[in-house]
Design a protein around this motif. Structure first.
Motif, PDB file in Angstrom:
ATOM      1  N   GLY A 166       0.803  -1.219   0.000  1.00 41.25           N
ATOM      2  CA  GLY A 166       0.000   0.000   0.000  1.00 41.25           C
ATOM      3  C   GLY A 166       0.834   1.266   0.000  1.00 41.25           C
ATOM      4  O   GLY A 166       0.346   2.338   0.355  1.00 41.25           O
ATOM      5  N   TYR A 167       2.092   1.154  -0.429  1.00 43.20           N
ATOM      6  CA  TYR A 167       2.967   2.320  -0.417  1.00 43.20           C
ATOM      7  C   TYR A 167       2.617   3.324  -1.520  1.00 43.20           C
ATOM      8  O   TYR A 167       3.180   4.427  -1.544  1.00 43.20           O
ATOM      9  N   ARG A 169      -0.377   4.560  -1.726  1.00 45.92           N
ATOM     10  CA  ARG A 169      -1.458   5.371  -1.172  1.00 45.92           C
ATOM     11  C   ARG A 169      -0.902   6.708  -0.687  1.00 45.92           C
ATOM     12  O   ARG A 169       0.256   6.792  -0.233  1.00 45.92           O
ATOM     13  N   ALA A 172       0.826   6.936   2.799  1.00 48.22           N
ATOM     14  CA  ALA A 172       1.735   5.837   3.126  1.00 48.22           C
ATOM     15  C   ALA A 172       3.119   6.345   3.514  1.00 48.22           C
ATOM     16  O   ALA A 172       3.563   7.400   3.064  1.00 48.22           O
ATOM     17  N   LYS A 173       3.784   5.553   4.352  1.00 49.55           N
ATOM     18  CA  LYS A 173       5.156   5.839   4.752  1.00 49.55           C
ATOM     19  C   LYS A 173       6.026   4.639   4.395  1.00 49.55           C
ATOM     20  O   LYS A 173       6.226   3.739   5.217  1.00 49.55           O
ATOM     21  N   PRO A 174       6.523   4.588   3.177  1.00 45.66           N
ATOM     22  CA  PRO A 174       7.287   3.421   2.722  1.00 45.66           C
ATOM     23  C   PRO A 174       8.534   3.166   3.559  1.00 45.66           C
ATOM     24  O   PRO A 174       9.206   4.103   4.004  1.00 45.66           O
ATOM     25  N   THR A 259       3.251  -4.756   7.401  1.00 43.93           N
ATOM     26  CA  THR A 259       2.641  -3.465   7.727  1.00 43.93           C
ATOM     27  C   THR A 259       1.812  -3.522   9.008  1.00 43.93           C
ATOM     28  O   THR A 259       1.662  -2.516   9.690  1.00 43.93           O
TER      29      THR A 259
END
Length: 274
Positions: A166-167, A169, A172-174, A259
């Motif tokens: 979900g990176y 989105r 998001a915080k990859p 995650t």
């Protein structure tokens, strides 16, 4: 390394941690047993014996040219359980591994199985058909195959950098570390094996396998899963499996083993202790 050799001469690597009631983990595509390490660590630290193998053609296992299909995957799992002679096992399968668990029960029954869990899992059927209108078009999987053949390493960066965790989105915080670990596991897999496995996880129909489940089953799925959409997967499986419990992680992506690892580890522990 801990390995055993299957009846068709494929060497399968496995890790075997701790002691206590047995929990066996099956991993997703194109990963290996390391993808389950957070949950395995948590359950082992809480008194369980945790076992996970690298699927044929993945990780540290052999890379056979043929046999990269769900029947062989399930038979390899059966031979692992026979090799270790374990009983009253809880089987957890993530994504493609959920298909492996389903096909195992469909082909080998539950004589050794006490519980089962399908986590972000592919059953009952991923690809769109007349009978499965909620599935994904085969063109999606053709695109993955094309990307694999064109530049496997780049594909294995793009998938975890985007939809898998979900990176892609906005909020998001990859984690570069998580992306790197996914890439590394993918690249350890065989080129032909990971290519063939796309057909195995996307086109295998597990409907009849799920109907054979006769043990308590936990289903966990994120409702923002862009890889294996929840309606055609987790929710559909819950309708087919008697005595199943569905837990929906709101806003969660496909890769919840990373995650949402603390929540998932706690939910799995509660299930195996029940």
């Amino acid at each position: 390394m801990s390995t055993f050799t299957t009846q068709d001469n494929v060497e399968i690597y496995y890790k075997d941690w701790g002691s206590g009631p047995v929990v066996v983990f099956s991993h997703g595509w194109p990963l290996n047993a390391d993808s389950w390490e957070a949950q395995m660590y948590h359950l082992t630290a809480n008194g369980f014996r945790c076992i996970a193998h690298d699927r044929r053609g993945h990780g540290r296992s052999s890379q056979p040219w043929d046999g990269n299909d769900m029947d062989h995957y399930a038979d390899d799992l059966a031979q692992l359980l026979d090799h270790l002679d374990v009983n009253d096992v809880t089987l957890f399968g993530f994504s493609t591994g959920g298909g492996e668990v389903a096909r195992y029960i469909g082909r080998h029954g539950t004589a050794r199985v006490k519980r089962a869990g399908l986590i972000s899992a592919v059953p009952p059927l991923m690809v769109k058909t007349e009978a499965n209108p909620g599935g994904l078009p085969v063109s999606v999987f053709d695109g993955i195959r094309q990307g694999l053949l064109a530049d496997r390493s780049q594909l294995f960066i793009d998938i975890p950098s985007g939809p898998f965790f979900g990176y892609n989105r906005p909020d998001a915080k990859p984690s570069q570390g998580v992306i790197n670990a996914w890439w590394l596991q993918g690249m350890l897999g065989g080129h032909k094996n990971t290519h063939d496995s796309i057909k195995a996880f996307s086109e295998t129909d597990f409907t009849e396998d799920l109907k054979k489940f006769d043990v308590p089953t936990l289903i966990i799925h994120g409702d923002d899963d862009q890889i294996v959409p929840i309606d055609a997967a987790g929710r559909a499986s819950a309708k087919l499996i008697k005595d199943s419990q569905l837990i929906v992680y709101e806003g969660a992506p496909h890769g919840i083993t990373d995650t949402h690892k603390e929540r998932l580890s706690a939910d799995l522990l509660a299930f195996v202790q029940s």
